[in-house]
Design a protein around this motif. Structure first.
Motif, PDB file in Angstrom:
ATOM      1  N   MET A 199       0.846  -1.184   0.000  1.00  0.00           N
ATOM      2  CA  MET A 199       0.000   0.000   0.000  1.00  0.00           C
ATOM      3  C   MET A 199       0.888   1.243   0.000  1.00  0.00           C
ATOM      4  O   MET A 199       1.898   1.300   0.684  1.00  0.00           O
ATOM      5  N   VAL A 200       0.489   2.223  -0.714  1.00  0.00           N
ATOM      6  CA  VAL A 200       1.265   3.447  -0.873  1.00  0.00           C
ATOM      7  C   VAL A 200       1.004   4.398   0.293  1.00  0.00           C
ATOM      8  O   VAL A 200      -0.119   4.514   0.772  1.00  0.00           O
ATOM      9  N   ASP A 201       2.070   5.060   0.738  1.00  0.00           N
ATOM     10  CA  ASP A 201       1.934   6.055   1.806  1.00  0.00           C
ATOM     11  C   ASP A 201       1.061   7.203   1.283  1.00  0.00           C
ATOM     12  O   ASP A 201       1.189   7.612   0.132  1.00  0.00           O
ATOM     13  N   ASN A 202       0.180   7.719   2.121  1.00  0.00           N
ATOM     14  CA  ASN A 202      -0.734   8.769   1.664  1.00  0.00           C
ATOM     15  C   ASN A 202      -0.186  10.184   1.843  1.00  0.00           C
ATOM     16  O   ASN A 202      -0.904  11.144   1.650  1.00  0.00           O
ATOM     17  N   VAL A 203       1.077  10.309   2.215  1.00  0.00           N
ATOM     18  CA  VAL A 203       1.726  11.627   2.291  1.00  0.00           C
ATOM     19  C   VAL A 203       3.034  11.560   1.504  1.00  0.00           C
ATOM     20  O   VAL A 203       3.591  10.494   1.284  1.00  0.00           O
ATOM     21  N   SER A 204       3.531  12.711   1.110  1.00  0.00           N
ATOM     22  CA  SER A 204       4.776  12.756   0.338  1.00  0.00           C
ATOM     23  C   SER A 204       5.965  12.362   1.215  1.00  0.00           C
ATOM     24  O   SER A 204       5.883  12.387   2.451  1.00  0.00           O
ATOM     25  N   LYS A 205       7.069  12.013   0.561  1.00  0.00           N
ATOM     26  CA  LYS A 205       8.284  11.643   1.306  1.00  0.00           C
ATOM     27  C   LYS A 205       8.741  12.785   2.207  1.00  0.00           C
ATOM     28  O   LYS A 205       9.155  12.572   3.336  1.00  0.00           O
TER      29      LYS A 205
ATOM     30  N   PHE B 286       4.049   0.647  20.589  1.00  0.00           N
ATOM     31  CA  PHE B 286       4.101   0.820  19.136  1.00  0.00           C
ATOM     32  C   PHE B 286       5.474   0.461  18.588  1.00  0.00           C
ATOM     33  O   PHE B 286       5.601  -0.447  17.762  1.00  0.00           O
ATOM     34  N   TRP B 287       6.525   1.125  19.030  1.00  0.00           N
ATOM     35  CA  TRP B 287       7.847   0.960  18.436  1.00  0.00           C
ATOM     36  C   TRP B 287       8.472  -0.397  18.695  1.00  0.00           C
ATOM     37  O   TRP B 287       9.324  -0.857  17.931  1.00  0.00           O
ATOM     38  N   HIS B 288       8.086  -1.049  19.779  1.00  0.00           N
ATOM     39  CA  HIS B 288       8.675  -2.351  20.111  1.00  0.00           C
ATOM     40  C   HIS B 288       7.720  -3.495  19.801  1.00  0.00           C
ATOM     41  O   HIS B 288       7.953  -4.627  20.210  1.00  0.00           O
ATOM     42  N   ALA B 289       6.645  -3.187  19.070  1.00  0.00           N
ATOM     43  CA  ALA B 289       5.702  -4.180  18.546  1.00  0.00           C
ATOM     44  C   ALA B 289       5.142  -5.085  19.650  1.00  0.00           C
ATOM     45  O   ALA B 289       5.225  -6.305  19.580  1.00  0.00           O
ATOM     46  N   CYS B 290       4.561  -4.459  20.651  1.00  0.00           N
ATOM     47  CA  CYS B 290       3.920  -5.199  21.735  1.00  0.00           C
ATOM     48  C   CYS B 290       2.851  -6.130  21.150  1.00  0.00           C
ATOM     49  O   CYS B 290       2.041  -5.710  20.324  1.00  0.00           O
ATOM     50  N   GLU B 291       2.858  -7.382  21.593  1.00  0.00           N
ATOM     51  CA  GLU B 291       1.883  -8.343  21.072  1.00  0.00           C
ATOM     52  C   GLU B 291       0.472  -8.027  21.542  1.00  0.00           C
ATOM     53  O   GLU B 291      -0.495  -8.433  20.909  1.00  0.00           O
ATOM     54  N   LEU B 292       0.339  -7.309  22.642  1.00  0.00           N
ATOM     55  CA  LEU B 292      -0.988  -6.957  23.153  1.00  0.00           C
ATOM     56  C   LEU B 292      -1.536  -5.675  22.539  1.00  0.00           C
ATOM     57  O   LEU B 292      -2.716  -5.582  22.229  1.00  0.00           O
ATOM     58  N   HIS B 293      -0.668  -4.654  22.390  1.00  0.00           N
ATOM     59  CA  HIS B 293      -1.155  -3.337  22.002  1.00  0.00           C
ATOM     60  C   HIS B 293      -0.504  -2.756  20.755  1.00  0.00           C
ATOM     61  O   HIS B 293      -0.899  -1.685  20.307  1.00  0.00           O
ATOM     62  N   GLY B 294       0.495  -3.422  20.220  1.00  0.00           N
ATOM     63  CA  GLY B 294       1.155  -2.916  19.024  1.00  0.00           C
ATOM     64  C   GLY B 294       0.181  -2.941  17.854  1.00  0.00           C
ATOM     65  O   GLY B 294      -0.710  -3.790  17.783  1.00  0.00           O
ATOM     66  N   ARG B 295       0.332  -1.994  16.963  1.00  0.00           N
ATOM     67  CA  ARG B 295      -0.547  -1.977  15.799  1.00  0.00           C
ATOM     68  C   ARG B 295       0.279  -1.719  14.553  1.00  0.00           C
ATOM     69  O   ARG B 295       1.293  -1.026  14.594  1.00  0.00           O
ATOM     70  N   MET B 296      -0.175  -2.299  13.486  1.00  0.00           N
ATOM     71  CA  MET B 296       0.512  -2.139  12.210  1.00  0.00           C
ATOM     72  C   MET B 296      -0.140  -0.993  11.446  1.00  0.00           C
ATOM     73  O   MET B 296      -1.354  -1.013  11.227  1.00  0.00           O
ATOM     74  N   PRO B 297       0.646   0.015  11.057  1.00  0.00           N
ATOM     75  CA  PRO B 297       0.082   1.085  10.233  1.00  0.00           C
ATOM     76  C   PRO B 297      -0.504   0.510   8.940  1.00  0.00           C
ATOM     77  O   PRO B 297      -0.041  -0.506   8.431  1.00  0.00           O
ATOM     78  N   LYS B 298      -1.533   1.153   8.443  1.00  0.00           N
ATOM     79  CA  LYS B 298      -2.238   0.656   7.262  1.00  0.00           C
ATOM     80  C   LYS B 298      -1.483   0.923   5.960  1.00  0.00           C
ATOM     81  O   LYS B 298      -1.697   0.233   4.974  1.00  0.00           O
ATOM     82  N   SER B 299      -0.625   1.933   5.966  1.00  0.00           N
ATOM     83  CA  SER B 299       0.125   2.225   4.745  1.00  0.00           C
ATOM     84  C   SER B 299       1.581   1.811   4.926  1.00  0.00           C
ATOM     85  O   SER B 299       2.093   1.735   6.044  1.00  0.00           O
ATOM     86  N   ASN B 300       2.220   1.514   3.807  1.00  0.00           N
ATOM     87  CA  ASN B 300       3.642   1.166   3.794  1.00  0.00           C
ATOM     88  C   ASN B 300       3.944  -0.017   4.719  1.00  0.00           C
ATOM     89  O   ASN B 300       4.928  -0.015   5.457  1.00  0.00           O
ATOM     90  N   THR B 301       3.105  -1.022   4.685  1.00  0.00           N
ATOM     91  CA  THR B 301       3.204  -2.146   5.638  1.00  0.00           C
ATOM     92  C   THR B 301       4.520  -2.904   5.536  1.00  0.00           C
ATOM     93  O   THR B 301       5.028  -3.359   6.558  1.00  0.00           O
ATOM     94  N   GLU B 302       5.051  -3.057   4.322  1.00  0.00           N
ATOM     95  CA  GLU B 302       6.333  -3.764   4.193  1.00  0.00           C
ATOM     96  C   GLU B 302       7.421  -3.063   5.004  1.00  0.00           C
ATOM     97  O   GLU B 302       8.198  -3.697   5.697  1.00  0.00           O
TER      98      GLU B 302
END
Length: 137
Positions: free
Chosen positions: A1-7, A66-82
């Motif tokens: 998925m493409v990021d929805n803001v410019s670089k 968020f930054w340490h990818a907590c298994e309980l509360h971490g979330r994956m952003p919808k854009s630029n998932t790779e």
């Protein structure tokens, strides 16, 4: 998925992310009030620990869900998932490398999740103080 803001816009957003969170500052103040003396974010130590007591070889990291990818509360952003999957995986690998580094040098290391502090701040502060007191022996 493409990021929805410019670089450039994404770069500006990420530049505003501070290296020291408000939560780290609140934890630091609570520990100071309990008489714990420490250094914060020591750049010369691997992983730049959030709280350091070098005399007793103590390092404490406050890991954001968020930054340490907590298994309980971490979330994956919808854009630029790779990008984000790779970023989070590398963060977890780095955390493991940092843990191994300190353990191999007989340091006392504690990692505290952001959600632990948000769910039971006083209890988590007491856990940190108990960890420090135990490490001093």
């Amino acid at each position: 998925m493409v990021d929805n803001v410019s670089k450039q816009e994404r770069s500006n957003i990420m530049r505003k992310v501070r290296s020291q969170s408000d939560l780290e500052n609140v934890v630091s103040k609570a520990l100071w009030k309990k008489g714990i003396r420490y250094r914060k974010n020591v750049k010369s130590l691997m992983g730049k620990p959030d709280i350091v007591i070098q005399k007793y070889k103590i390092v404490i990291f406050i890991d954001s869900c968020f930054w340490h990818a907590c298994e309980l509360h971490g979330r994956m952003p919808k854009s630029n998932t790779e990008f984000w999957e790779s970023k989070f995986e590398r963060n977890k690998e780095r955390d493991a490398e940092v843990n191994k580094h300190y353990l191999s040098k007989n340091w006392n290391i504690l990692r505290v999740w952001e959600h632990e502090l948000r769910e039971d701040f006083d209890g988590t502060i007491n856990k940190i103080v108990a960890f420090i007191e135990h490490a001093k022996k």
